[in-house]
Design a protein around this motif. Structure first.
Motif, PDB file in Angstrom:
ATOM      1  N   LEU A  55      79.838  25.593  67.360  1.00  0.00           N
ATOM      2  CA  LEU A  55      78.742  26.416  67.863  1.00  0.00           C
ATOM      3  C   LEU A  55      77.795  25.531  68.668  1.00  0.00           C
ATOM      4  CD1 LEU A  55      77.975  28.473  64.647  1.00  0.00           C
ATOM      5  CD2 LEU A  55      79.146  29.251  66.692  1.00  0.00           C
ATOM      6  N   ILE A 102      80.176  33.877  65.292  1.00  0.00           N
ATOM      7  CA  ILE A 102      79.040  33.610  64.418  1.00  0.00           C
ATOM      8  C   ILE A 102      79.208  34.338  63.092  1.00  0.00           C
ATOM      9  CG2 ILE A 102      76.541  33.969  64.186  1.00  0.00           C
ATOM     10  CD1 ILE A 102      76.491  33.632  67.312  1.00  0.00           C
ATOM     11  N   THR A 118      75.756  28.083  59.577  1.00  0.00           N
ATOM     12  CA  THR A 118      75.500  28.920  60.749  1.00  0.00           C
ATOM     13  C   THR A 118      74.305  29.833  60.507  1.00  0.00           C
ATOM     14  OG1 THR A 118      77.844  28.881  61.316  1.00  0.00           O
ATOM     15  CG2 THR A 118      76.519  30.645  62.283  1.00  0.00           C
TER      16      THR A 118
END
Length: 129
Positions: A55, A102, A118
């Motif tokens: 990410l 996500i 996350t």
């Protein structure tokens, strides 16, 4: 002719035919929609790639900044829970989170954060925006 029709015809004519479909949201809507009549696709194994992509904070910040005010508020609510609700093609925020890797879909179609890291990263970024 639609891709679904082509695949269905190939599957009917060649029982050992297998297809690997790689695409983005429009193809996924065709594959995942619950009212689909695309029988060969309904029974296929579905994978979302990349499964372990990193990410990028700049990408996450861009995603947050692009949210509508309503989506921003919903995201704040989602961040307080591990369960984000059911996979829903009509919910644009859930689909953005899903396609950005996500959140992930469990077998029961519930969406959960990719991992606690996350979720915590998003909480921290929300405070910066």
């Amino acid at each position: 002719m639609e891709l679904s029709t082509v695949i269905r015809n190939l599957k009917n004519n060649y029982p050992n035919f297998h297809a690997i479909l790689i695409g983005q949201e429009k193809l996924a809507k065709m594959v995942y929609r619950t009212d689909s009549t695309l029988s060969p696709l309904n029974n296929s194994i579905k994978e979302v790639f990349p499964n372990n992509a990193g990410l990028e904070i700049t990408n996450l910040l861009a995603l947050i900044r692009a949210l509508s005010s309503a989506e921003y508020e919903w995201l704040k609510d989602y961040l307080e829970s591990d369960n984000i609700g059911y996979f829903d093609l009509e919910d644009e925020l859930k689909m953005k989170l899903f396609w950005c890797n996500i959140v992930t879909k469990q077998r029961n179609d519930k969406l959960v954060w990719r991992d606690k890291k996350t979720q915590n990263l998003f909480k921290a970024l929300m405070k910066e925006v």
